[in-house]
Design an enzyme around this catalytic site. Structure first.
Site, PDB file in Angstrom:
ATOM      1  N   CYS A  95      -1.898   9.544   2.985  1.00  0.00           N
ATOM      2  CA  CYS A  95      -1.706   8.974   1.647  1.00  0.00           C
ATOM      3  C   CYS A  95      -2.810   9.406   0.696  1.00  0.00           C
ATOM      4  O   CYS A  95      -2.630   9.370  -0.513  1.00  0.00           O
ATOM      5  CB  CYS A  95      -1.612   7.460   1.721  1.00  0.00           C
ATOM      6  SG  CYS A  95      -3.086   6.684   2.377  1.00  0.00           S
ATOM      7  N   GLU A 121       0.886  -1.175   0.000  1.00  0.00           N
ATOM      8  CA  GLU A 121       0.000   0.000   0.000  1.00  0.00           C
ATOM      9  C   GLU A 121       0.912   1.211   0.000  1.00  0.00           C
ATOM     10  O   GLU A 121       1.532   1.520   1.017  1.00  0.00           O
ATOM     11  CB  GLU A 121      -0.883   0.018   1.251  1.00  0.00           C
ATOM     12  CG  GLU A 121      -2.013  -0.980   1.248  1.00  0.00           C
ATOM     13  CD  GLU A 121      -3.200  -0.560   0.392  1.00  0.00           C
ATOM     14  OE1 GLU A 121      -3.122   0.497  -0.277  1.00  0.00           O
ATOM     15  OE2 GLU A 121      -4.196  -1.293   0.387  1.00  0.00           O
TER      16      GLU A 121
HETATM   17  P1  NAD Z   1       8.538   4.786   4.629  1.00  0.00           P
HETATM   18  O1  NAD Z   1       8.473   3.926   3.410  1.00  0.00           O
HETATM   19  O2  NAD Z   1       9.738   5.627   4.824  1.00  0.00           O
HETATM   20  O3  NAD Z   1       8.444   3.871   5.929  1.00  0.00           O
HETATM   21  C1  NAD Z   1       7.383   2.963   6.118  1.00  0.00           C
HETATM   22  C2  NAD Z   1       7.869   1.814   6.967  1.00  0.00           C
HETATM   23  O4  NAD Z   1       8.885   1.117   6.249  1.00  0.00           O
HETATM   24  C3  NAD Z   1       8.504   2.232   8.294  1.00  0.00           C
HETATM   25  O5  NAD Z   1       8.134   1.296   9.294  1.00  0.00           O
HETATM   26  C4  NAD Z   1       9.988   2.139   8.006  1.00  0.00           C
HETATM   27  O6  NAD Z   1      10.762   1.874   9.166  1.00  0.00           O
HETATM   28  C5  NAD Z   1      10.033   0.957   7.062  1.00  0.00           C
HETATM   29  N1  NAD Z   1      11.202   0.904   6.191  1.00  0.00           N
HETATM   30  C6  NAD Z   1      11.994   1.932   5.794  1.00  0.00           C
HETATM   31  N2  NAD Z   1      12.987   1.463   5.003  1.00  0.00           N
HETATM   32  C7  NAD Z   1      12.801   0.140   4.883  1.00  0.00           C
HETATM   33  C8  NAD Z   1      13.477  -0.895   4.175  1.00  0.00           C
HETATM   34  N3  NAD Z   1      14.551  -0.644   3.440  1.00  0.00           N
HETATM   35  N4  NAD Z   1      12.986  -2.152   4.250  1.00  0.00           N
HETATM   36  C9  NAD Z   1      11.884  -2.402   4.973  1.00  0.00           C
HETATM   37  N5  NAD Z   1      11.219  -1.482   5.694  1.00  0.00           N
HETATM   38  C10 NAD Z   1      11.659  -0.221   5.638  1.00  0.00           C
HETATM   39  O7  NAD Z   1       7.194   5.628   4.639  1.00  0.00           O
HETATM   40  P2  NAD Z   1       6.730   6.695   5.717  1.00  0.00           P
HETATM   41  O8  NAD Z   1       7.529   7.923   5.527  1.00  0.00           O
HETATM   42  O9  NAD Z   1       6.693   6.070   7.080  1.00  0.00           O
HETATM   43  O10 NAD Z   1       5.202   6.922   5.282  1.00  0.00           O
HETATM   44  C11 NAD Z   1       4.836   7.826   4.299  1.00  0.00           C
HETATM   45  C12 NAD Z   1       4.492   7.116   3.011  1.00  0.00           C
HETATM   46  O11 NAD Z   1       3.540   6.086   3.252  1.00  0.00           O
HETATM   47  C13 NAD Z   1       3.843   8.040   2.001  1.00  0.00           C
HETATM   48  O12 NAD Z   1       4.370   7.816   0.729  1.00  0.00           O
HETATM   49  C14 NAD Z   1       2.365   7.635   2.049  1.00  0.00           C
HETATM   50  O13 NAD Z   1       1.654   7.901   0.884  1.00  0.00           O
HETATM   51  C15 NAD Z   1       2.464   6.175   2.320  1.00  0.00           C
HETATM   52  N6  NAD Z   1       1.225   5.671   2.918  1.00  0.00           N
HETATM   53  C16 NAD Z   1       0.400   4.893   2.172  1.00  0.00           C
HETATM   54  C17 NAD Z   1      -0.804   4.436   2.714  1.00  0.00           C
HETATM   55  C18 NAD Z   1      -1.747   3.578   1.926  1.00  0.00           C
HETATM   56  O14 NAD Z   1      -2.683   3.049   2.509  1.00  0.00           O
HETATM   57  N7  NAD Z   1      -1.567   3.423   0.633  1.00  0.00           N
HETATM   58  C19 NAD Z   1      -1.150   4.793   4.029  1.00  0.00           C
HETATM   59  C20 NAD Z   1      -0.287   5.615   4.749  1.00  0.00           C
HETATM   60  C21 NAD Z   1       0.913   6.036   4.194  1.00  0.00           C
END
Ligand code: NAD
Length: 475
Positions: free
Chosen positions: A287, A253
């Site tokens: 998001c 997502e």
């Molecule tokens: P992010 O991708 O930086 O982090 C999300 C999660 O992934 C965190 O728990 C982080 O620790 C982990 N992570 C980071 N690097 C990783 C790696 N290399 N391998 C595995 N896990 C890793 O995102 P964010 O800044 O926390 O959230 C914002 C983003 O999330 C925005 O782009 C937003 O649109 C999206 N989002 C989407 C939805 C949806 O339902 N589609 C909902 C909320 C947020």
């Protein structure tokens, strides 16, 4: 709350304990910078233990009856409900959201548990037409096994629960890795709920830690039956590329770049109030935030004036003050990213009508006019309190411009409901609102994901918009 719940502890196999490295990091209140707790920096060794515990627990959990598993979820929901007001304040401090946002987040998380309790008992499969006379054919819903769940910081409770609750309900076990910016509300609290609910050891495991360590280790783990990831497109792409190499099953997502269409016959007051919700709720860090306002030339000046006056009148401050409409951005990194997008777009010819400045993490609601499709304010997911406005010549151009980028949500505004619905059908998004903003309908399961199903929400008049979105002249 931060003193009541075990600090800096992972939750593995039914027990709280430190990370195997012994390392911890601070949890910071976003509005004040105050340290409000610590979390354990889990790593590959901890993920290994958690997946092993989940694997060992899964057959026993799946062997329970659906009502028994549902009772476990009910007890988790009861625990969260009993601590509702503390959880709301914890979310406000950890995410920087105002009270209404935090209440929505916690309540939706609890509701997800209620929904999954029922899902578990509703359907166990189907009776199918036999493929040959004299045969009985059935399909049975069976659990996948062990699910890894990685969540972002913006809505830590409900984004965890929308994956964890159905996974548990259907007999799977889970390893959850919450975002490092919200490890207490998004992880430790949920572990405590699982403990209080007396879920069997290993059914829900929580490994806090950073993305490149705990997150990476979980995403790469070959012992998962599914990885459910919610987060950025960048990390999602990396996970997808790596998973493809060994055909590991994943569900992503990710972000998008959502549009907000204002057609030439729009009720501008209504659209401008909805624009505040669509682009500024939780400082635009959602998001489904509207990141591109695509406006017919015939109403552009009126619309720009209406959103600028509203945005300029909003209060930005500490959510705990009770008077702020918008809180801080979640981190300096996020603020710098937002500001860089604004500045780069201004360098390319965009015009700041209000905002464009910040104090610490408090970013003023910003209206950008003269935005063209080449500018970063148009092409990038801003994830901040910015309303970039792009003017178009007619409805066809509005639809074409909107559909050029991936969208989770769009809104379309027209005084003619049938016209609005017709345009909604042309928009390539998982969720479309007609004369309304996102998050004003309680659509569950609305994201583009497993299917191309599109959810269309229509606001029927009279619409009551939240007070903070109204024209300042009438407040
Ligand atoms: P992010 O991708 O930086 O982090 C999300 C999660 O992934 C965190 O728990 C982080 O620790 C982990 N992570 C980071 N690097 C990783 C790696 N290399 N391998 C595995 N896990 C890793 O995102 P964010 O800044 O926390 O959230 C914002 C983003 O999330 C925005 O782009 C937003 O649109 C999206 N989002 C989407 C939805 C949806 O339902 N589609 C909902 C909320 C947020």
């Amino acid at each position: 709350m931060t003193t009541q719940f075990p600090a800096a502890q992972l939750y593995i196999d039914g027990a709280f304990g430190p990370a195997s490295s012994g390392r911890t990091a601070d949890v910071v209140e976003k509005a004040t910078g105050a340290v409000i707790g610590t979390y354990a920096l889990g790593g590959a060794a901890d993920v290994e233990q958690a997946v092993a515990a989940a694997r060992a627990a899964q057959p026993g959990w799946a062997a329970l009856s659906a009502p028994e598993r549902a009772a476990g979820l009910r007890r988790m929901a009861e625990f969260l409900q009993a601590h509702h007001s503390e959880l709301v304040e914890q979310s406000m401090r950890e995410t920087g959201g105002v009270r209404a946002k935090a209440e929505d987040e916690v309540s939706t998380g609890i509701r997800q548990l209620h929904i999954s309790m029922i899902q578990a008992s509703e359907s166990a499969g189907d009776l199918l037409p036999p493929y040959k006379a004299g045969k009985l054919s059935m399909s049975r819903a069976v659990p996948l096994g062990v699910i890894g769940v990685i969540t972002p910081w913006n809505y830590p409770v409900n984004l965890a629960m929308r994956a964890v609750a159905p996974a548990l309900a259907f007999g799977n076990t889970v390893v959850l890795k919450p975002a490092e910016l919200t490890p207490i509300i998004g992880g430790q609290v949920l572990a405590e709920a699982a403990r209080a609910a007396e879920l069997p050891a290993g059914v829900l495991n929580v490994v806090t830690g950073d993305g490149h360590e705990a997150g990476y280790a979980l995403a790469e783990h070959t012992g998962l039956n599914l990885l459910d990831f919610t987060g950025s497109r960048e990390v999602g792409l990396a996970i997808a590329a790596s998973a493809a190499a060994t055909l590991r099953p994943i569900r992503l997502e990710l972000g998008g770049n959502n549009a907000f269409l204002v057609l030439d016959d729009t009720d501008i007051d209504l659209a401008a109030s909805c624009a505040m919700v669509a682009s500024l709720e939780y400082q635009g860090q959602t998001c489904i935030s509207a990141g591109r306002h695509i406006v017919d030339r015939a109403v552009a000046d009126h619309y720009l004036d209406a959103i600028t006056r509203r945005a300029a009148a909003l209060q930005v401050g500490d959510p705990m003050s009770g008077t702020a409409d918008l809180g801080p951005l979640v981190s300096a990194r996020q603020r710098d990213r937002v500001h860089a997008i604004v500045e780069a777009s201004v360098d390319m010819g965009a015009e700041v009508l209000t905002g464009g400045t910040y104090d610490g993490l408090f970013y003023r609601p910003t209206v950008l006019a003269k935005v063209t499709p080449e500018m970063p304010a148009f092409t990038e997911e801003i994830f901040g309190p910015v309303l970039p406005v792009t003017v178009v010549g007619d409805q066809d151009e509005a639809v074409a411009v909107a559909n050029g980028l991936p969208m989770l949500m769009t809104s379309v505004f027209s005084a003619d409901l049938i016209r609005g619905l017709s345009v909604a059908e042309l928009l390539d998004a998982g969720e479309v609102h007609v004369n309304d903003a996102h998050a004003r309908h309680g659509a569950d399961d609305q994201m583009a994901g497993f299917t191309k199903r599109q959810w269309i929400g229509v606001q029927r008049t009279p619409l009551t918009v939240p007070a903070w979105t109204a024209d300042p002249a009438t407040r």
